[in-house]
Design a protein around this motif. Structure first.
Motif, short mmCIF file in Angstrom:
data_model
loop_
_atom_site.label_atom_id
_atom_site.label_comp_id
_atom_site.label_asym_id
_atom_site.label_seq_id
_atom_site.Cartn_x
_atom_site.Cartn_y
_atom_site.Cartn_z
N UNK A 164 3.49 -23.61 -1.63
CA UNK A 164 3.72 -22.88 -0.39
C UNK A 164 3.30 -23.77 0.77
N UNK A 165 3.82 -23.47 1.95
CA UNK A 165 3.51 -24.24 3.13
C UNK A 165 2.09 -23.99 3.62
N UNK A 166 1.64 -24.86 4.51
CA UNK A 166 0.27 -24.76 5.04
C UNK A 166 0.00 -23.44 5.77
N UNK A 167 0.92 -22.93 6.60
CA UNK A 167 0.62 -21.65 7.26
C UNK A 167 0.46 -20.49 6.26
N UNK A 168 1.31 -20.45 5.24
CA UNK A 168 1.20 -19.40 4.23
C UNK A 168 -0.10 -19.56 3.44
N UNK A 169 -0.44 -20.79 3.10
CA UNK A 169 -1.68 -21.06 2.35
C UNK A 169 -2.89 -20.62 3.18
N UNK A 170 -2.89 -20.95 4.47
CA UNK A 170 -4.01 -20.58 5.34
C UNK A 170 -4.14 -19.05 5.43
N UNK A 171 -3.02 -18.35 5.56
CA UNK A 171 -3.05 -16.90 5.64
C UNK A 171 -3.59 -16.29 4.34
N UNK A 172 -3.16 -16.84 3.21
CA UNK A 172 -3.63 -16.32 1.93
C UNK A 172 -5.10 -16.65 1.68
N UNK A 173 -5.54 -17.83 2.13
CA UNK A 173 -6.97 -18.17 2.01
C UNK A 173 -7.81 -17.21 2.84
N UNK A 174 -7.35 -16.91 4.04
CA UNK A 174 -8.05 -15.97 4.90
C UNK A 174 -8.11 -14.59 4.25
N UNK A 175 -7.01 -14.18 3.65
CA UNK A 175 -6.99 -12.90 2.96
C UNK A 175 -7.97 -12.89 1.79
N UNK A 176 -8.00 -13.97 1.02
CA UNK A 176 -8.91 -14.06 -0.12
C UNK A 176 -10.36 -13.89 0.28
N UNK A 177 -10.70 -14.32 1.49
CA UNK A 177 -12.07 -14.17 1.98
C UNK A 177 -12.38 -12.72 2.34
N UNK A 178 -11.35 -11.90 2.55
CA UNK A 178 -11.55 -10.50 2.95
C UNK A 178 -11.52 -9.52 1.78
N UNK A 179 -10.74 -9.85 0.75
CA UNK A 179 -10.56 -8.90 -0.34
C UNK A 179 -11.88 -8.64 -1.07
N UNK A 180 -12.16 -7.38 -1.30
CA UNK A 180 -13.34 -6.99 -2.03
C UNK A 180 -14.62 -6.95 -1.20
N UNK A 181 -14.56 -7.40 0.03
CA UNK A 181 -15.77 -7.43 0.87
C UNK A 181 -15.85 -6.27 1.84
N UNK A 182 -14.74 -5.64 2.10
CA UNK A 182 -14.69 -4.59 3.11
C UNK A 182 -14.13 -3.32 2.49
N UNK A 183 -14.06 -2.28 3.29
CA UNK A 183 -13.49 -1.02 2.83
C UNK A 183 -11.99 -1.12 2.64
N UNK A 184 -11.43 -0.08 2.04
CA UNK A 184 -10.00 -0.08 1.71
C UNK A 184 -9.13 -0.24 2.95
N UNK A 202 2.39 -12.78 8.24
CA UNK A 202 2.41 -14.25 8.35
C UNK A 202 3.32 -14.85 7.27
N UNK A 203 3.29 -14.29 6.07
CA UNK A 203 4.18 -14.78 5.01
C UNK A 203 5.64 -14.56 5.37
N UNK A 204 5.95 -13.42 5.97
CA UNK A 204 7.34 -13.16 6.39
C UNK A 204 7.76 -14.15 7.48
N UNK A 205 6.85 -14.46 8.39
CA UNK A 205 7.15 -15.46 9.43
C UNK A 205 7.39 -16.83 8.80
N UNK A 206 6.55 -17.19 7.85
CA UNK A 206 6.70 -18.49 7.17
C UNK A 206 8.02 -18.56 6.42
N UNK A 207 8.41 -17.46 5.78
CA UNK A 207 9.69 -17.42 5.07
C UNK A 207 10.83 -17.67 6.06
N UNK A 208 10.77 -17.06 7.23
CA UNK A 208 11.81 -17.25 8.25
C UNK A 208 11.82 -18.70 8.74
N UNK A 209 10.63 -19.30 8.92
CA UNK A 209 10.57 -20.70 9.36
C UNK A 209 11.17 -21.64 8.32
#
Length: 161
Positions: free
Chosen positions: A99-119, A132-139
Motif C-alpha cells: 500500500x502507499x505511504x498515505x494509506x500506511x500512515x493512516x492504518x498505523x495511526x488507527x493501530x495505535x487507537x484500536x483497543x485503547x479507547x471506548x467503542x 483516508x483509504x478511500x482518498x488514497x484509492x482515488x489518488x
C-alpha cells in the motif's frame, strides 16, 4: 533499422507501463478492500458484537479477500506475542501489504487507537482511516489513468515518428 528500434523501444515501454498499471490496479483494489474491511470492523466494535481479537479473527476468515492475510497476521500476533503492544502487532502485519505511504500512515495511526479507547472513539478512528483509504484509492486510480494516457501518447508519438 530505425523503425525496428523505435518499435522495440515502444514495446519495451508498453510492457513497463502495463506492469506498473497492473501494480497500481492491485494497490487500488487492496486499498478498497481494506476500507471495506474497516467498515465491517467498525460495525462490530461500535455495536459491541465482538472485541478486536474476535473481530480480527472473523475478518481473517470472512473479510475481503485481499485483506485476509493481514488480519490473519494480526490474529497470529495476538496468539503468539502475548505481551506485545497491539499497535506493534498491527504495524508488523501492515508489512505484508503493498500500500502507499498515505494509506500506511493512516492504518498505523488507527493501530495505535484500536483497543485503547471506548467503542465510539474507536469507531471514529476507523471512520477517519476509512476516509483516508478511500482518498488514497482515488489518488492511485488517478495516477493510473494519467500514466496510461501519457504512455499511450508517448508510444503513439514513437510509432508515428
Amino acid at each position: 533499422m530505425k523503425l525496428l528500434g523505435a518499435a522495440l523501444v515502444a514495446a519495451a515501454f508498453a510492457v513497463l507501463g502495463a506492469s506498473e498499471a497492473l501494480r497500481l490496479r492491485r494497490r487500488a483494489r487492496l486499498t478498497s478492500e481494506l476500507a471495506a474491511g474497516l467498515e465491517l470492523l467498525r460495525g462490530e466494535i461500535v455495536s459491541r458484537l465482538a472485541p478486536m481479537p474476535e473481530a480480527a479473527e472473523r475478518l481473517a476468515r470472512h473479510g475481503p479477500e485481499g485483506t485476509r492475510v493481514f488480519y490473519a497476521a494480526v490474529c497470529t500476533g495476538l496468539e503468539s506475542f502475548g505481551g506485545a503492544e497491539f499497535s506493534e502487532l498491527w504495524r508488523r502485519a501492515l508489512g505484508l501489504l503493498d500500500i502507499g505511504a498515505p494509506a500506511r500512515a493512516a492504518l498505523l495511526n488507527l493501530g495505535a487507537s484500536l483497543g485503547r479507547y471506548g467503542a465510539e472513539e474507536q469507531g471514529s478512528a476507523i471512520s477517519a482511516c476509512e476516509l483516508e483509504l478511500r482518498r488514497e484509492e482515488a489518488r492511485v486510480m488517478g495516477r493510473l489513468r494519467a500514466g496510461l494516457a501519457a504512455g499511450a501518447g508517448l508510444i503513439l508519438a514513437i510509432v508515428l515518428y
